[in-house]
Design a protein around this motif. Structure first.
Motif, PDB file in Angstrom:
ATOM      1  N   LEU A  56      -2.588  14.868 -64.766  1.00  0.00           N
ATOM      2  CA  LEU A  56      -1.294  15.611 -64.610  1.00  0.00           C
ATOM      3  C   LEU A  56      -1.573  16.965 -64.299  1.00  0.00           C
ATOM      4  CD1 LEU A  56       0.531  13.877 -67.594  1.00  0.00           C
ATOM      5  CD2 LEU A  56       0.398  13.040 -65.106  1.00  0.00           C
ATOM      6  N   GLU A  57      -1.145  17.623 -63.096  1.00  0.00           N
ATOM      7  CA  GLU A  57      -1.292  18.927 -62.892  1.00  0.00           C
ATOM      8  C   GLU A  57       0.059  19.461 -62.730  1.00  0.00           C
ATOM      9  OE1 GLU A  57      -1.850  22.548 -61.760  1.00  0.00           O
ATOM     10  OE2 GLU A  57      -3.576  21.461 -62.262  1.00  0.00           O
ATOM     11  N   ASN A  60       1.141  22.568 -57.535  1.00  0.00           N
ATOM     12  CA  ASN A  60       1.358  21.642 -56.430  1.00  0.00           C
ATOM     13  C   ASN A  60      -0.048  21.399 -55.508  1.00  0.00           C
ATOM     14  OD1 ASN A  60       4.319  21.265 -56.490  1.00  0.00           O
ATOM     15  ND2 ASN A  60       4.521  22.973 -55.694  1.00  0.00           N
ATOM     16  N   GLN A  61      -1.039  21.721 -56.091  1.00  0.00           N
ATOM     17  CA  GLN A  61      -2.433  21.295 -55.665  1.00  0.00           C
ATOM     18  C   GLN A  61      -3.270  21.446 -56.706  1.00  0.00           C
ATOM     19  OE1 GLN A  61      -2.622  25.862 -53.581  1.00  0.00           O
ATOM     20  NE2 GLN A  61      -4.742  24.886 -53.600  1.00  0.00           N
ATOM     21  N   ALA A  62      -4.517  20.860 -56.409  1.00  0.00           N
ATOM     22  CA  ALA A  62      -5.731  20.886 -57.309  1.00  0.00           C
ATOM     23  C   ALA A  62      -6.261  22.319 -57.337  1.00  0.00           C
ATOM     24  CB  ALA A  62      -6.799  20.167 -56.779  1.00  0.00           C
ATOM     25  N   GLY A  63      -6.571  22.819 -58.480  1.00  0.00           N
ATOM     26  CA  GLY A  63      -7.089  24.253 -58.558  1.00  0.00           C
ATOM     27  C   GLY A  63      -5.807  25.064 -58.631  1.00  0.00           C
ATOM     28  N   GLY A 128       2.142  18.374 -59.268  1.00  0.00           N
ATOM     29  CA  GLY A 128       3.585  18.857 -59.535  1.00  0.00           C
ATOM     30  C   GLY A 128       4.164  18.087 -60.856  1.00  0.00           C
ATOM     31  N   VAL A 129       3.151  17.760 -61.790  1.00  0.00           N
ATOM     32  CA  VAL A 129       3.872  17.194 -62.905  1.00  0.00           C
ATOM     33  C   VAL A 129       3.349  17.958 -64.192  1.00  0.00           C
ATOM     34  CG1 VAL A 129       3.734  15.051 -64.621  1.00  0.00           C
ATOM     35  CG2 VAL A 129       3.348  14.785 -62.057  1.00  0.00           C
ATOM     36  N   THR A 156       7.182  15.022 -69.794  1.00  0.00           N
ATOM     37  CA  THR A 156       7.061  15.937 -68.429  1.00  0.00           C
ATOM     38  C   THR A 156       8.340  16.867 -68.425  1.00  0.00           C
ATOM     39  OG1 THR A 156       7.743  14.465 -66.811  1.00  0.00           O
ATOM     40  CG2 THR A 156       5.479  14.220 -67.636  1.00  0.00           C
ATOM     41  N   GLY A 157       8.214  17.597 -67.525  1.00  0.00           N
ATOM     42  CA  GLY A 157       9.443  18.428 -67.032  1.00  0.00           C
ATOM     43  C   GLY A 157      10.550  17.845 -66.342  1.00  0.00           C
TER      44      GLY A 157
END
Length: 468
Positions: A56-57, A60-63, A128-129, A156-157
């Motif tokens: 869960l990131e 909106n992108q990895a890193g 986006g989580v 989550t949000g």
């Protein structure tokens, strides 16, 4: 049963153990929070061991946090920045590793490594989580009986709730910088004034904000030094540097005697700017109050004796480091060191009063465990306020934790870290590469940096470091 102040005894009945669904805890995923270098490394190890997982990131992108300093170059070469399990997965898919001796920028780290890895892991990586809270299903922090037999509950949000058999929290510290005020407390008015945090792109995207302006940089670390050297290249910029210490010798470092030439050059060049008057140094500056005025922002220092000094500037940059935010795990049972905010077992191994990034010993699941079974904070978040973290150290952390989750305790406790004597900083490499793209320096968290392109071939006005 009751006395003058209420009941003298109380019993908590064991709660009914909620059904974990789908055949029990082992069928639920291990949830990794954060899709940065260490979070995706954890996912790679989980995938290699055939364990069900979900990443869960919040960005909106990895890193996503790395992208915030994409203009800077890390001081550790590619060969220390790629997790072994991630490398195996990527190469099996036809990926070719970058030049092992090249020092990538943050943007290159994402484009050439993190983004391909996240794509390979597919829908198991959700962007986006944002995780807002973690607990145990049906249990608050007080209840004990049966606690280890119920799943984690993740909120989550968006209001979604997920269940997990274990949590690997690699959410980092980039979004929770230290305050500007002294004594660990926010300065009065700090929330009412725009403050840039470490390593703004003063020679690129943020140039208009600083060109021709008077900027105050607060902080004595390598991030502050890097920003100061970049500001010094802006024509017409007025620069003030504020530190709490009575001397800047610690920031200047060993100069030409430094074991790392790039780091020594950072201090040497910064000292030269201070001595020439290009940068005004304020010693013994304890930020106490910020007040907007018609001329800019008045920043007032009040030292422990009560003496005050003030400076009025156009812009303020806070390079005071980062701290972990444990609030999402407030209903879990954490054993946090009262000084650093790491686990108690890890704290003496990473204490910045005793260790630099190159002297922290390898450590794994035993040092990262909390009283809450199955919850592990890893990566830079595991270090709390210690600035000695390296990516390679985080990769060994998650290898050990995932081995433990797989029941392979022999591998989990066989922790090793293969680094050169000076950490991940290769002095000969730094000397060669600085002629091409400029020197590297550091940011908190051990990703070692320099804004690009600070210098052209043969130029010398930039900075270098080891730990950030």
């Amino acid at each position: 049963m009751s006395g003058c102040c209420g009941p003298t005894t109380a019993e908590l009945e064991p709660a009914a153990v909620p059904d974990a669904s789908g055949g029990g805890l082992e069928q639920l995923p291990v949830v990794v929070i954060g899709a940065g270098p260490v979070g995706l490394a954890a996912a790679a190890h989980l995938a290699e061991r055939g364990l069900n997982f979900l990443v869960l990131e919040g960005g909106n992108q990895a890193g996503a946090s790395v992208a915030q300093w994409g203009h800077v170059r890390v001081f550790s070469p590619w060969k220390y920045n790629i997790d072994p399990a991630a490398r195996r997965l990527l190469e099996a898919d036809g990926w070719h590793a970058p030049d092992p001796d090249w020092l990538p920028t943050g943007a290159e780290l994402i484009g050439d490594y993190l983004a391909p890895l996240a794509k390979l892991l597919g829908p198991a990586v959700r962007l986006g989580v944002k995780v807002t809270a973690i607990s145990r299903l049906g249990y608050d922090r007080v209840r004990t009986n049966g606690r280890d037999r119920v799943p984690f509950l993740i909120r989550t949000g968006s209001g979604e709730e997920l269940r997990a058999r274990a949590i690997i929290d690699a959410s980092g510290t980039y979004t929770s910088p230290n305050v500007l005020g002294a004594s660990g407390l926010p300065a009065y008015g700090e929330a009412e004034v725009f403050i840039d945090h470490a390593l703004p792109d003063v020679l690129g995207a943020d140039r208009d904000r600083y060109a021709g302006k008077h900027t105050l940089v607060v902080g004595a670390g390598h991030s502050a030094a890097t920003t100061l050297l970049a500001l010094a290249q802006l024509e017409g910029a007025q620069i003030t540097w504020a530190i709490r210490a009575g001397s800047a010798d610690r920031t200047y470092g060993g100069g030409t005697a430094d074991a790392l030439p790039a780091r020594g050059a950072l201090g040497t060049r910064l000292r030269a700017h201070v001595e020439s008057g290009r940068i005004t140094l304020l010693n013994g500056f304890f930020t106490h109050r910020l007040t907007p005025t018609g001329q800019g922002v008045e920043v007032v220092s009040r030292d422990p004796s009560g003496a005050e000094q003030a400076v009025t500037v156009d812009q303020v940059i806070s390079a005071t480091g980062y701290r972990p935010d444990h609030s999402i795990a407030a209903e879990l049972r954490l054993d946090v060191d009262p000084i650093l905010g790491s686990t108690r077992a890890l704290a003496p191994l990473i204490d910045p009063n005793q260790h630099s990034c190159g002297t922290v010993p390898a450590h794994g699941v035993d040092e990262l465990s909390h009283p809450e079974p199955g919850y592990y904070a890893v990566g830079v978040k595991s270090y709390g306020r210690a600035p000695t973290f390296l990516m390679a150290t985080g990769y060994e952390q998650v290898r050990s934790v995932v081995a433990a989750l797989a029941g392979d305790w022999e591998a989990a406790r066989d922790v090793q870290l293969d680094l050169p004597e000076t950490g991940v900083c290769s002095s000969s490499l730094a000397e060669a590469q600085e002629q091409r793209v400029g020197l590297a320096t550091g940011i908190g968290g051990g990703l070692l940096t320099a804004p690009l392109p600070l210098v052209t071939v043969g130029a010398t006005d930039s900075g270098g470091s080891c730990c950030g």
